[in-house]
Scaffold this active site. Sequence first.
Site, short mmCIF file in Angstrom:
data_model
loop_
_atom_site.label_atom_id
_atom_site.label_comp_id
_atom_site.label_asym_id
_atom_site.label_seq_id
_atom_site.Cartn_x
_atom_site.Cartn_y
_atom_site.Cartn_z
N GLY A 10 -17.78 15.16 3.43
CA GLY A 10 -16.42 15.05 2.86
C GLY A 10 -15.76 16.41 2.83
O GLY A 10 -14.98 16.73 1.93
N GLN A 14 -10.20 18.55 -0.69
CA GLN A 14 -9.88 19.70 -1.55
C GLN A 14 -11.11 20.55 -1.84
O GLN A 14 -11.15 21.75 -1.58
CB GLN A 14 -9.29 19.20 -2.87
N ASP A 53 -18.99 9.00 10.44
CA ASP A 53 -18.85 8.33 9.15
C ASP A 53 -20.17 8.40 8.38
O ASP A 53 -21.19 7.90 8.88
CB ASP A 53 -18.45 6.87 9.41
N ALA A 76 -18.33 13.55 0.04
CA ALA A 76 -17.63 12.42 0.66
C ALA A 76 -17.50 11.27 -0.33
O ALA A 76 -18.47 10.87 -0.96
CB ALA A 76 -18.39 11.96 1.90
N SER A 79 -11.93 8.96 -3.29
CA SER A 79 -11.92 9.82 -4.47
C SER A 79 -10.86 9.44 -5.49
O SER A 79 -10.71 10.14 -6.49
CB SER A 79 -11.75 11.29 -4.04
N SER A 120 -18.75 12.07 -11.50
CA SER A 120 -17.39 12.09 -12.04
C SER A 120 -17.36 11.68 -13.51
O SER A 120 -18.15 10.82 -13.95
CB SER A 120 -16.54 11.12 -11.23
N GLU A 122 -15.39 9.77 -14.59
CA GLU A 122 -15.01 8.36 -14.58
C GLU A 122 -16.20 7.44 -14.86
O GLU A 122 -16.04 6.24 -14.99
CB GLU A 122 -14.37 7.98 -13.24
N TYR A 144 -14.62 2.64 -8.37
CA TYR A 144 -14.94 4.07 -8.17
C TYR A 144 -15.99 4.52 -9.18
O TYR A 144 -17.03 5.08 -8.83
CB TYR A 144 -13.66 4.90 -8.33
N LYS A 148 -19.89 5.52 -8.56
CA LYS A 148 -20.32 6.88 -8.89
C LYS A 148 -21.47 6.85 -9.90
O LYS A 148 -22.36 7.69 -9.87
CB LYS A 148 -19.14 7.68 -9.47
N HIS A 174 -10.10 18.18 -11.38
CA HIS A 174 -9.82 19.55 -10.94
C HIS A 174 -8.81 19.50 -9.80
O HIS A 174 -8.86 18.64 -8.94
CB HIS A 174 -11.08 20.32 -10.59
N ARG A 179 -4.67 19.78 -3.50
CA ARG A 179 -4.72 18.42 -4.00
C ARG A 179 -3.71 17.57 -3.23
O ARG A 179 -2.55 18.00 -3.07
CB ARG A 179 -4.34 18.45 -5.49
P1 NDP Z 1 -10.94 14.52 -1.51
O1 NDP Z 1 -10.39 13.15 -1.53
O2 NDP Z 1 -10.00 15.67 -1.32
O3 NDP Z 1 -12.10 14.62 -0.39
C1 NDP Z 1 -13.05 13.62 -0.24
C2 NDP Z 1 -13.45 13.51 1.21
O4 NDP Z 1 -14.24 12.31 1.36
C3 NDP Z 1 -12.26 13.36 2.13
O5 NDP Z 1 -11.90 14.59 2.66
C4 NDP Z 1 -12.72 12.38 3.20
O6 NDP Z 1 -13.02 13.08 4.40
C5 NDP Z 1 -14.00 11.76 2.64
N1 NDP Z 1 -13.78 10.32 2.54
C6 NDP Z 1 -12.73 9.67 1.96
N2 NDP Z 1 -12.85 8.33 2.11
C7 NDP Z 1 -14.00 8.15 2.80
C8 NDP Z 1 -14.65 6.98 3.30
N3 NDP Z 1 -14.14 5.77 3.11
N4 NDP Z 1 -15.79 7.15 3.99
C9 NDP Z 1 -16.30 8.38 4.19
N5 NDP Z 1 -15.72 9.52 3.76
C10 NDP Z 1 -14.58 9.40 3.07
O7 NDP Z 1 -11.77 14.71 -2.86
P2 NDP Z 1 -12.10 16.04 -3.66
O8 NDP Z 1 -12.39 17.13 -2.70
O9 NDP Z 1 -11.07 16.24 -4.69
O10 NDP Z 1 -13.44 15.61 -4.41
C11 NDP Z 1 -14.73 15.87 -3.87
C12 NDP Z 1 -15.74 14.97 -4.54
O11 NDP Z 1 -15.72 15.21 -5.95
C13 NDP Z 1 -15.48 13.48 -4.37
O12 NDP Z 1 -16.72 12.84 -4.26
C14 NDP Z 1 -14.81 13.08 -5.66
O13 NDP Z 1 -15.02 11.72 -5.98
C15 NDP Z 1 -15.53 14.00 -6.64
N6 NDP Z 1 -14.75 14.26 -7.83
C16 NDP Z 1 -13.54 14.89 -7.72
C17 NDP Z 1 -12.79 15.13 -8.84
C18 NDP Z 1 -11.46 15.82 -8.74
O14 NDP Z 1 -10.75 15.88 -9.75
N7 NDP Z 1 -11.09 16.38 -7.59
C19 NDP Z 1 -13.26 14.74 -10.18
C20 NDP Z 1 -14.57 14.12 -10.17
C21 NDP Z 1 -15.27 13.90 -9.05
P3 NDP Z 1 -12.58 12.54 5.85
O15 NDP Z 1 -11.40 11.61 5.66
O16 NDP Z 1 -12.20 13.79 6.57
O17 NDP Z 1 -13.77 11.89 6.40
#
Ligand code: NDP
Length: 348
Positions: A10, A14, A53, A76, A79, A120, A122, A144, A148, A174, A179
């Site tokens: 992933g 962000q 994937d 990944a 999110s 998370s 959540e 979600y 998680k 965060h 974002r």
């Molecule tokens: P982002 O949504 O920015 O990044 C998550 C990445 O996961 C994406 O870049 C995407 O990469 C990949 N992804 C999304 N959907 C799918 C899917 N269906 N299958 C496979 N890959 C997928 O999230 P953040 O960077 O903000 O968060 C990082 C992690 O931290 C996540 O797991 C999130 O749940 C967790 N988290 C974040 C919080 C926050 O406030 N930011 C709070 C708590 C937990 P691509 O599309 O390039 O494959």
Amino acid sequence: MPLKKVLVTGASGQDGFYLINLLHRQGCVVHAQSRRLPHPSRRQDETCWHVGDPADRDFLDSLVSSVMPDEIYNLAAISRPILSWGLPRETADVNGLVPQDLCELLLRHKPGCRLFQASSSEIFEDGADRIQNEQTPCVPKSPYGVAKLYAHRIIGAYRAQYGLHASTGIMFNHESPRRPLSFVSQKIAYAAAAVSLGLTETSETDERGRPILLDGKMALGDLSVRRDFGFAGDYVEAMRLIVQHRTADDYVIGTGEDHSIEEFCDRAFGLVGRRWTEHVSSDPSLFRRVDSHYTRADTAKIRSILNWQPKVAFDELVAMMVKAQIDFIERRTLSRLQPDASHRRVEN
Ligand code: NDP
């Protein structure tokens, strides 16, 4: 000593951005997974990208067995809790089962590899007005959160059963200039920036297909929701510390402060010399039936064991985001061509 090989899943998101920068600064060899190759402007040099994937078991197996990483950061995920209602099965698979698959793959290919799972807040019950820590009861309210929580528990089970160095960071909200605009924090930063530049209507739309800013006004949901908002750059430092620690464990990662959406608006519009009440309204049709109304992290454990604490304060975070949005809108206005940005659809 050989350089550490680190795999980030992933990685295009962000946290991936900040984590990869940190890993490079710390001299690691970085392998990054994404389902599509990020745009060159969003790819850091010297990172080896793997396109596929993570929910595809064969792809994940060959990724782990070919890279043979020393550390994996599993970021990944679908999110956004609200999105998970439309994709419940995919959410279960990606957010819940991929972490379990990673544990299995480590056992098969490299049991000494250390794993970080992005857990998370959540997973917790709604805080009401209580601070949340590693002992807070888990009562997730969305696909979600449920997925998680499965991942969170299964990581703990594999750690106990097989002695894997597998840890979780129970992260609270965060944010950063990275974002996506679909998150309320970025939407507010964007609207404040747009107002400061004299715009009254924006091309970016919300979940109803309406411009985020229309006649100089933005509609949001429940402004009284209070969240623990931190800066993503600080949180990736916590991830790295967790993985470096001698023993694997679960840690809450947050700031320990809570701020309402109203306060976020107040700071963002205040920064550009405007009163938020003139530009933001609360629309009951945007209220979420199921949502966390209060989150605030009790970070005693990570502070005492890993000596981690956030560096960026709330006001600084809001300012950083508003400034980035002003830069973004100005750049776009100057270049007059931003085909992929001009039709970004936004969901609250
Ligand atoms: P982002 O949504 O920015 O990044 C998550 C990445 O996961 C994406 O870049 C995407 O990469 C990949 N992804 C999304 N959907 C799918 C899917 N269906 N299958 C496979 N890959 C997928 O999230 P953040 O960077 O903000 O968060 C990082 C992690 O931290 C996540 O797991 C999130 O749940 C967790 N988290 C974040 C919080 C926050 O406030 N930011 C709070 C708590 C937990 P691509 O599309 O390039 O494959």
